[in-house]
Design a protein around this motif. Structure first.
Motif, PDB file in Angstrom:
ATOM      1  N   GLY A  28       0.711  -1.117  -0.105  1.00  0.00           N
ATOM      2  CA  GLY A  28      -0.073  -0.142  -0.136  1.00  0.00           C
ATOM      3  C   GLY A  28       0.954   1.320   0.150  1.00  0.00           C
ATOM      4  N   VAL A  29       1.960   1.168  -0.389  1.00  0.00           N
ATOM      5  CA  VAL A  29       3.053   2.479  -0.207  1.00  0.00           C
ATOM      6  C   VAL A  29       3.453   2.669  -1.656  1.00  0.00           C
ATOM      7  CG1 VAL A  29       5.199   3.207   0.547  1.00  0.00           C
ATOM      8  CG2 VAL A  29       3.699   1.650   2.054  1.00  0.00           C
ATOM      9  N   ALA A  30       3.501   3.956  -1.759  1.00  0.00           N
ATOM     10  CA  ALA A  30       3.670   4.584  -3.248  1.00  0.00           C
ATOM     11  C   ALA A  30       5.070   5.631  -3.167  1.00  0.00           C
ATOM     12  CB  ALA A  30       2.770   5.350  -4.133  1.00  0.00           C
ATOM     13  N   GLU A  31       6.131   5.505  -3.814  1.00  0.00           N
ATOM     14  CA  GLU A  31       7.008   6.361  -3.530  1.00  0.00           C
ATOM     15  C   GLU A  31       7.111   7.625  -4.684  1.00  0.00           C
ATOM     16  OE1 GLU A  31      11.988   7.029  -3.835  1.00  0.00           O
ATOM     17  OE2 GLU A  31      11.037   4.920  -4.518  1.00  0.00           O
ATOM     18  N   LEU A  32       6.750   8.888  -4.096  1.00  0.00           N
ATOM     19  CA  LEU A  32       6.768   9.849  -4.923  1.00  0.00           C
ATOM     20  C   LEU A  32       7.991  10.132  -5.560  1.00  0.00           C
ATOM     21  CD1 LEU A  32       4.786  12.395  -5.729  1.00  0.00           C
ATOM     22  CD2 LEU A  32       6.100  13.778  -3.885  1.00  0.00           C
ATOM     23  N   ARG A  33       8.088  10.370  -6.774  1.00  0.00           N
ATOM     24  CA  ARG A  33       9.340  10.432  -7.660  1.00  0.00           C
ATOM     25  C   ARG A  33       9.539  11.270  -8.652  1.00  0.00           C
ATOM     26  NH1 ARG A  33      13.236   6.070  -7.142  1.00  0.00           N
ATOM     27  NH2 ARG A  33      13.914   6.494  -9.280  1.00  0.00           N
ATOM     28  N   LYS A  34      10.702  11.721  -8.969  1.00  0.00           N
ATOM     29  CA  LYS A  34      10.519  12.961 -10.004  1.00  0.00           C
ATOM     30  C   LYS A  34       9.790  14.042 -10.027  1.00  0.00           C
ATOM     31  CE  LYS A  34      14.030  10.186 -11.505  1.00  0.00           C
ATOM     32  NZ  LYS A  34      14.513   9.317 -10.327  1.00  0.00           N
ATOM     33  N   MET A  35       9.537  14.547  -8.968  1.00  0.00           N
ATOM     34  CA  MET A  35       8.710  15.695  -9.140  1.00  0.00           C
ATOM     35  C   MET A  35       9.690  16.901  -9.417  1.00  0.00           C
ATOM     36  SD  MET A  35       5.586  17.105  -6.549  1.00  0.00           S
ATOM     37  CE  MET A  35       5.674  18.688  -6.206  1.00  0.00           C
ATOM     38  N   TYR A  36       9.642  17.569 -10.427  1.00  0.00           N
ATOM     39  CA  TYR A  36      10.517  18.644 -10.986  1.00  0.00           C
ATOM     40  C   TYR A  36       9.814  19.573 -11.609  1.00  0.00           C
ATOM     41  CZ  TYR A  36      14.319  15.611  -9.206  1.00  0.00           C
ATOM     42  OH  TYR A  36      15.375  14.964  -8.408  1.00  0.00           O
ATOM     43  N   LEU A  37      10.247  20.894 -11.461  1.00  0.00           N
ATOM     44  CA  LEU A  37       9.707  21.907 -12.518  1.00  0.00           C
ATOM     45  C   LEU A  37      10.678  22.644 -13.186  1.00  0.00           C
ATOM     46  CD1 LEU A  37       6.959  23.448 -10.206  1.00  0.00           C
ATOM     47  CD2 LEU A  37       6.564  22.487 -12.333  1.00  0.00           C
ATOM     48  N   LYS A  38      10.599  22.929 -14.428  1.00  0.00           N
ATOM     49  CA  LYS A  38      11.483  23.953 -15.078  1.00  0.00           C
ATOM     50  C   LYS A  38      11.628  25.121 -14.453  1.00  0.00           C
ATOM     51  CE  LYS A  38      11.822  25.083 -19.959  1.00  0.00           C
ATOM     52  NZ  LYS A  38      11.392  25.032 -21.279  1.00  0.00           N
TER      53      LYS A  38
END
Length: 156
Positions: free
Chosen positions: A75-85
């Motif tokens: 039931g766990v998700a890893e938040l990954r690659k949250m990037y903004l220009k």
């Protein structure tokens, strides 16, 4: 002018996504790791199966943001690659991506979101704190990360 839209990424987006992420990492003095931490960028569709990898795209087709949810089991998700220009920061796009990821995590049945980040990403740390992410000291950290955070989706 139309607002950027969040849409699922496909492998056709790989080069644009990689360029955005590696540019942001470079801005903050963080090293890309295409054979380890960033190997997910070589096959977005397969790597994020069961979760999501979405992009924030302008009407002109410019990818200005990314966010991923990687299923980790139990039931766990890893938040990954949250990037903004860089040119897209300070306009509410980070809030929009994080709100989207949390909503999607709930809809996908996850009960907890975990993430790893680096202290130099001050803007992101502030955003995560506003959304209720708390330190998660039990996590094993990737090489370029020095902090782990988690959010219980039952209380979010």
């Amino acid at each position: 002018m139309s607002a950027p839209v969040i849409r699922p990424a496909t492998n056709a987006d790989t080069e644009k996504v990689r360029a955005l992420i590696f540019t942001v990492l470079d801005e903050y003095g963080l090293e890309p790791a295409p054979k380890t931490t960033d190997k997910d960028l070589s096959d977005l569709e397969s790597f994020y199966a069961g979760g999501l990898f979405d992009v924030l795209e302008t009407p002109a087709g410019d990818i200005i943001g990314t966010v991923g949810l990687l299923p980790m089991g139990d039931g766990v998700a890893e938040l990954r690659k949250m990037y903004l220009k860089q040119s897209a920061r300070g306009r509410g796009h980070g809030k929009r991506l994080l709100t989207h990821a949390i909503k999607q995590a709930k809809e996908l049945g996850f009960r907890r979101i975990e993430l790893q980040t680096a202290r130099v990403l001050e803007e992101a740390l502030g955003l995560y704190a506003k959304y209720g992410f708390a330190p998660s000291p039990e996590a094993a950290l990737e090489r370029r990360c020095d902090q782990a955070l988690a959010l219980d989706l039952k209380t979010a």
